[in-house]
Design an enzyme around this catalytic site. Structure first.
Site, mmCIF file in Angstrom:
data_model
loop_
_atom_site.group_PDB
_atom_site.id
_atom_site.type_symbol
_atom_site.label_atom_id
_atom_site.label_comp_id
_atom_site.label_asym_id
_atom_site.label_seq_id
_atom_site.Cartn_x
_atom_site.Cartn_y
_atom_site.Cartn_z
ATOM 1 N N ARG A 1 0.735 -1.117 0.110
ATOM 2 C CA ARG A 1 0.005 -0.086 -0.141
ATOM 3 C C ARG A 1 0.926 1.224 -0.011
ATOM 4 O O ARG A 1 2.023 1.328 0.309
ATOM 5 C CB ARG A 1 -0.980 -0.078 1.063
ATOM 6 C CG ARG A 1 -2.009 -1.044 1.250
ATOM 7 C CD ARG A 1 -3.053 -0.908 2.158
ATOM 8 N NE ARG A 1 -4.371 -1.668 2.139
ATOM 9 C CZ ARG A 1 -5.229 -1.973 2.827
ATOM 10 N NH1 ARG A 1 -5.313 -1.008 3.980
ATOM 11 N NH2 ARG A 1 -6.139 -2.945 2.766
ATOM 12 N N ASN B 1 1.977 -6.141 -2.498
ATOM 13 C CA ASN B 1 0.737 -6.306 -2.106
ATOM 14 C C ASN B 1 -0.247 -4.946 -2.116
ATOM 15 O O ASN B 1 0.258 -4.060 -1.530
ATOM 16 C CB ASN B 1 0.340 -7.038 -0.776
ATOM 17 C CG ASN B 1 -1.013 -7.129 -0.342
ATOM 18 O OD1 ASN B 1 -1.636 -7.949 -0.991
ATOM 19 N ND2 ASN B 1 -1.461 -6.354 0.625
ATOM 20 N N GLU B 2 -1.244 -4.834 -2.913
ATOM 21 C CA GLU B 2 -1.912 -3.806 -3.041
ATOM 22 C C GLU B 2 -1.380 -2.479 -3.650
ATOM 23 O O GLU B 2 -1.435 -1.568 -2.893
ATOM 24 C CB GLU B 2 -2.864 -3.529 -1.678
ATOM 25 C CG GLU B 2 -3.921 -4.775 -1.759
ATOM 26 C CD GLU B 2 -4.556 -4.747 -0.529
ATOM 27 O OE1 GLU B 2 -4.517 -3.838 0.325
ATOM 28 O OE2 GLU B 2 -5.549 -5.551 0.032
ATOM 29 N N ASN B 3 -0.451 -2.484 -4.319
ATOM 30 C CA ASN B 3 0.256 -1.371 -4.626
ATOM 31 C C ASN B 3 -0.279 -0.411 -5.571
ATOM 32 O O ASN B 3 0.062 0.601 -6.169
ATOM 33 C CB ASN B 3 1.798 -1.952 -5.533
ATOM 34 C CG ASN B 3 2.407 -2.865 -4.717
ATOM 35 O OD1 ASN B 3 2.651 -4.130 -4.947
ATOM 36 N ND2 ASN B 3 3.121 -2.496 -3.553
#
Length: 819
Positions: free
Chosen positions: A388, A424-426
C-alpha cells in the site's frame, strides 16, 4: 547459564577440536530490561545506579525475549497503539574461546529501525522489521573490556543496549496505511554467536529435479565471513538422505572467495519432497582452518514446481490443487512476539485443517515458520512488505531491494518456498502526493528482474495491482465475492473472467469477517440487497462499515453462520475448476489492525477461521470437511447456546463432514441417513430440517467413512418467545477454574425475554483485587465488544481477593456484581 556454556566450549575445544552450531549459539531470552519510551541518550541506559541518577528514573521493567512493544495496546479500544522508540538492555558475560574469534549478535527480526550499542558505542543500525541480520560486536567489546569501568562497575560484564523504533515514516515499508500493525520491539529470537575469524556465513543449496524425479542435481555455494582475510581452508561435507544414509561426501581444499561454488553432484532418483510426504535431505559440513573449525547443517529437498500457463499447478509432475490460507505474526497477549510453541501450534492446526499452501502476509517471517512449512509439507508464497501507499523515493526503493535480496538469500534453501512475492495492493495510493503508475511499473520490473537474478528457480507474484499483472510470473486479482462486492455465488464466474486476463492465475485473499459466537437463523438475508453478476473486487471504502453501496461487509450480520455458507460455496466450486491452480483463504487467524477501530472486536480483522488465541470458529470445520481425509464430523453450532423460532417450526441443522454418509438424531430419535455430495449446497447435502422442542435439545450425528465411525453432539435451548428492544442486563458468574472466573452478561427486553439478535456494545469494568483478561483481541477477551446473540463473556483473574465487576451499555442501566 554462561558459566556452564563456558565449560561446554572448553570441552569441545579440548576433546573434539570443533564446535557445533548448538554449542556456539546462545539464545538471549532472559535478564532483559525494557523501557517504552525514548531516552535522552545512550548514557541514560548504561549509567550505573548512583552516578547522577539516585531516583533511578526512568523506570525499566523486566522482560524476556522475544518481546513486542505492542503486546496489548494494539487492541486497546481506548488508545492508538504506540508507535515510537523503545529500549532494551542487558549485561552479558562475553567469553569467546576461539583465538581471534568473532562475537556476533544474530537478530531473527526486530521492528522496525534498530540501533545496537556496546556500552556507549553504537555498533550498528538496521532498517526493516522482518529480515534476519547480524551485528559483529567483537571490536567494541574488546575496547570496552580494556576500560577500568568494565571490572569496577560492571563486574566483568558487557552492557548491551538496543533501541527499536516503529514510528510512522513515509519512507519506510510497509506503509502505515496497511491493514495490520507495524509492530515494534525485539519480537523474534536474538542469539549470541561465537565463530572463528573464518566461518561460513551462509550456505546456498540449489536442488533441482526433473518432473519425473529421475535425476536430481545439487550445486553448493558457500558465503564466508572473513573479516581478518584468512586465506586457505578445507571443507568436509556429507549429503545425507531422508533415511539417514550418506549418499555423497567431499573433502577438498578451498581458496576463500566471495560466494564460492565448491561442489556439484548428481543424485539418481532422489526422494521427492511433497505436501503429503515432506522428506528432506541434509547437508552436514565442516570448514577447517588454522584458526578454528566451523560446523553447520542445512536441510533441503528435491521437488519440481510448475504453474502451467493458462492452467493449474503441478508438483512433481502431477496436478495439485493449492488449498491455502494466510498468516500474520500476531497472537493474543503477545502480538508479534509469538513463542516457538505458539508457532508450532498454529502451523499444526493449519495442516490439520487440510492446508497445503500458505501465503505469508505481508512480510518475511521467522525461520521457525519456514522450517515448519518444510517439515509439515506446506508450500509457501513469501513476500516483501511493499504494501500500500504508493512508491517512495530512493531510500524507500533501496529498502525494498535490500529486503527482497535478504528474503531470497536467507530462505533460499527451503523446499517449501515456491513464490517470491514482490508486493501487495500496490495500486493503493496515499503516502505521497504523486501516484504514478508508470513509475510503479518500472520499479516492479526492477524487483522482478532482481528476483529472477537471485533465484531463477522460483516464480514471482503480486496481489491486486492490475496495471502490473503482466510483469510477474503469477498474478492474483482482488476477488471478494459475497463480502466486499457481489454475492458468493458470483465467485466462479469472477474467477473465470480474471483467469482469462493473465498467464498464470492464483487466487489469494477471499472470505469475510465473522464475530466469534455470533450466529443467525437467517444468515443470507442481507444478500437480497446485494447487486450480483458484476464486479467482486475490493475498492476504496469497501472495508468501511459506513456509507457506499450495499455490501455484506457493511450490511451483513457478521455471523459465523453466514461465513460458513460463503466458505462452503467457495470450496464446492473450487472442486470443479480444473484449470484452477489454487486459492488461499484470508487469513487463518484473526489479527490486529489499526484501521478497523469499529469492528465488533475493536482493532481486529475478524476474518480468521480461528480467533486470535487459537479458539476454533465453526468455519474451521468446513475446511476440514473438504480438505482432509481423516474421518471427521462436526455439527454446526457448538458455540450457539440458544436457537430460536416458532413452535413446531422446522430448523436446519448442518453437519460438516468428510464421511460418505451421516445419520442425525434429535433428542434420541433418528431423522434419517444422508449421503455426502460436495456439490449439494449447503453442507454437502448433510443437512436436516428438524422440529426442535421448546427448552433443551440434544442433537447427535453418527457419520461413517468405510469401516470408520465418528460422532459429534451438541446441546442447546430452543426459545420460542419473541423479544423486543433490550432494556436491561444481567451479569452472572457462569464458571470458575482455580482463580479465574468467567462472567457472562445477557440482554433482556421489558418482559425479561432474552434478546437473541442484540448486538449492543458491551463495556466491562472491574474494581478491586482482580484483573480483567482483556486486550486479547478475542470475542471473550475484550472489555469493549459487540454482543453475540444478546450476550458477551469475559474472564477475570481474581487474585484470591475481592472485586466488583460492572457492565455498561448505552441506553441500558449499568449492572454490578461482587466477586
Amino acid at each position: 547459564m554462561f558459566r556452564y556454556f563456558k565449560y561446554i566450549l572448553i570441552f569441545a575445544l579440548l576433546f573434539c577440536s570443533e564446535i557445533s552450531w548448538s554449542q556456539k549459539s546462545v539464545r538471549l531470552s532472559q535478564n532483559w530490561e525494557f523501557l517504552k519510551q525514548d531516552l535522552g541518550g545512550i548514557w541514560e541506559a548504561v549509567r550505573p545506579v548512583g552516578v547522577g541518577n539516585p531516583e533511578s528514573v526512568p523506570l525499566w521493567e523486566n522482560v524476556n525475549l522475544p518481546h513486542c512493544v505492542n503486546a496489548t495496546d494494539a487492541v486497546d479500544p481506548d488508545l492508538n497503539y504506540y508507535q515510537g522508540p523503545a529500549w532494551y538492555r542487558t549485561q552479558l558475560k562475553i567469553e569467546n574461546l576461539y583465538q581471534n574469534g568473532r562475537t556476533i549478535l544474530h537478530f531473527e527480526g526486530a521492528g522496525q529501525k534498530t540501533e545496537i550499542y556496546v556500552y556507549t558505542t553504537k555498533v550498528a543500525t538496521h532498517v526493516g522489521g522482518y529480515d534476519e541480520w547480524k551485528v559483529d560486536i567483537t571490536d567494541a567489546v574488546a575496547s570496552f573490556q580494556k576500560t577500568e569501568i568494565y571490572q569496577k562497575q560492571f563486574k566483568g560484564k558487557v552492557p548491551i543496549s538496543i533501541r527499536t523504533d516503529n514510528s510512522r515514516d513515509l519512507e519506510m515499508i510497509p506503509s502505515d496505511l496497511s491493514d495490520f500493525n507495524v509492530y515494534g520491539g525485539i519480537y523474534r529470537h536474538l542469539n549470541l554467536v561465537y565463530v572463528p575469524s573464518l566461518s561460513i556465513d551462509q550456505m546456498f543449496v540449489k536442488a533441482e529435479v526433473d518432473a519425473e524425479g529421475k535425476s536430481g542435481k545439487l550445486r553448493l555455494t558457500a558465503r564466508f565471513y572473513n573479516p581478518n582475510q584468512v586465506g586457505g581452508a578445507s571443507i568436509k561435507a556429507n549429503i545425507i538422505d531422508p533415511n539417514g544414509k550418506i549418499v555423497s561426501s567431499i573433502n577438498k581444499k578451498l581458496e576463500i572467495s566471495n560466494d564460492l561454488p565448491f561442489w556439484e553432484i548428481t543424485v539418481k532418483k532422489p526422494q521427492l519432497w511433497s505436501t503429503e510426504k515432506p522428506v528432506q535431505y541434509r547437508l552436514q559440513y565442516e570448514l577447517i582452518s588454522s584458526i578454528g573449525n566451523d560446523k553447520g547443517e542445512e536441510k533441503f529437498g528435491f521437488r519440481n514446481i510448475e504453474f502451467v500457463e493458462k492452467g493449474p499447478f503441478n508438483l512433481n509432475g502431477k496436478r495439485l490443487l493449492l488449498r491455502g490460507t494466510h498468516r500474520h505474526e500476531d497472537h493474543a497477549g503477545v502480538a508479534a512476539a509469538m513463542t516457538d510453541d505458539m508457532i508450532r501450534t498454529e502451523m499444526k492446526m493449519m495442516k490439520d485443517m487440510g492446508v497445503n499452501f500458505i501465503r505469508l502476509g505481508h512480510y518475511q517471517q521467522s525461520p521457525t515458520v519456514l522450517n515448519l512449512c518444510d517439515s509439515l509439507g506446506i508450500l509457501v508464497w513469501e513476500e516483501i512488505p511493499w504494501c500500500r501507499g504508493g512508491l517512495g523515493g530512493d531510500v524507500y526503493k533501496q529498502q525494498a531491494r535490500t529486503m527482497l535480496k535478504n528474503m531470497i538469500e536467507q530462505h533460499y534453501n527451503h523446499p517449501s518456498i515456491m513464490i517470491w512475492g514482490l508486493g501487495n495492493e500496490n495500486d493503493w495510493p496515499g503516502d505521497f502526493p504523486e501516484f504514478d503508475k508508470e513509475k510503479i511499473r518500472t520499479f516492479m520490473k526492477e524487483l522482478n528482474d532482481l528476483s529472477h537474478k537471485l533465484d531463477a528457480s522460483r516464480y514471482t507474484a503480486i496481489r491486486r495491482c492490475d496495471f502490473c499483472a503482466d510483469i510477474v510470473d503469477v498474478y492474483s486479482p482482488s476477488i471478494w465475492a459475497g463480502w466486499y462486492r457481489g454475492a458468493y455465488t458470483d465467485y466462479k464466474k469472477a474467477s473465470e473472467d480474471e483467469f482469462a486476463k493473465v498467464k498464470r492465475f492464483l487466487h489469494v485473499e477471499w472470505g469475510g469477517d465473522s464475530h466469534a459466537m455470533r450466529h443467525s437463523e437467517n444468515p443470507d438475508k442481507a444478500l437480497s440487497k446485494i447487486k450480483t453478476g458484476g464486479k467482486t473486487d475490493e475498492r476504496a471504502g469497501d472495508a468501511s462499515l459506513y456509507g457506499g453501496g450495499a455490501r455484506i461487509s457493511k450490511d451483513g450480520d457478521w455471523s459465523e453462520s453466514y461465513i460458513t455458507n460463503l466458505i462452503d460455496w467457495h470450496l464446492k466450486e473450487q472442486e470443479n475448476m480444473p484449470w484452477l491452480s489454487g486459492a488461499a483463504y484470508w487469513p487463518f487467524k484473526d489479527f490486529s489492525t489499526p484501521v478497523r477501530p469499529d469492528n465488533p472486536v475493536p482493532y481486529m480483522n475478524q476474518k480468521g477461521v480461528v480467533e486470535r488465541d487459537f479458539t476454533k470458529k465453526e468455519s474451521y470445520y468446513v475446511f476440514q470437511s473438504y480438505w482432509t481425509d481423516k474421518p471427521m464430523a462436526h455439527i454446526y453450532g457448538h458455540s450457539w447456546p440458544v436457537r430460536w423460532g416458532g413452535i413446531g417450526e422446522e430448523k436446519m441443522v448442518k453437519v460438516y463432514s468428510n464421511c460418505s454418509e451421516a445419520e442425525i438424531f434429535l433428542n434420541g430419535k433418528s431423522f434419517g441417513i444422508k449421503k455426502r455430495n460436495s456439490q449439494d449446497f449447503p453442507a454437502a447435502g448433510l443437512r436436516w430440517n428438524l422440529p426442535f422442542v421448546k427448552g433443551e435439545n440434544t442433537v447427535k450425528v453418527i457419520a461413517k467413512k468405510g469401516n470408520v465411525r465418528v460422532t459429534d453432539e451438541i446441546k442447546f435451548n430452543y426459545q420460542t418467545e419473541k423479544w423486543g428492544k433490550p432494556v436491561s442486563m444481567v451479569l452472572s458468574k457462569i464458571a470458575q477454574q482455580d482463580d479465574v472466573a468467567t462472567l457472562e452478561v445477557k440482554l433482556f427486553d421489558s418482559k425479561g425475554i432474552l434478546c437473541l439478535d442484540a448486538i449492543n456494545w458491551i463495556n466491562f469494568g472491574l474494581t478491586g483485587d482482580g484483573k480483567l483478561s482483556d486486550n486479547m483481541g478475542t470475542s471473550s477477551g475484550s472489555r469493549k465488544v459487540q454482543a453475540y446473540n444478546g450476550r458477551a463473556i469475559i474472564k477475570v483473574k481474581l487474585n484470591k481477593g475481592k472485586s466488583i465487576a460492572s457492565v455498561v451499555s448505552e441506553g441500558i442501566p449499568t449492572v454490578f456484581r461482587e466477586l
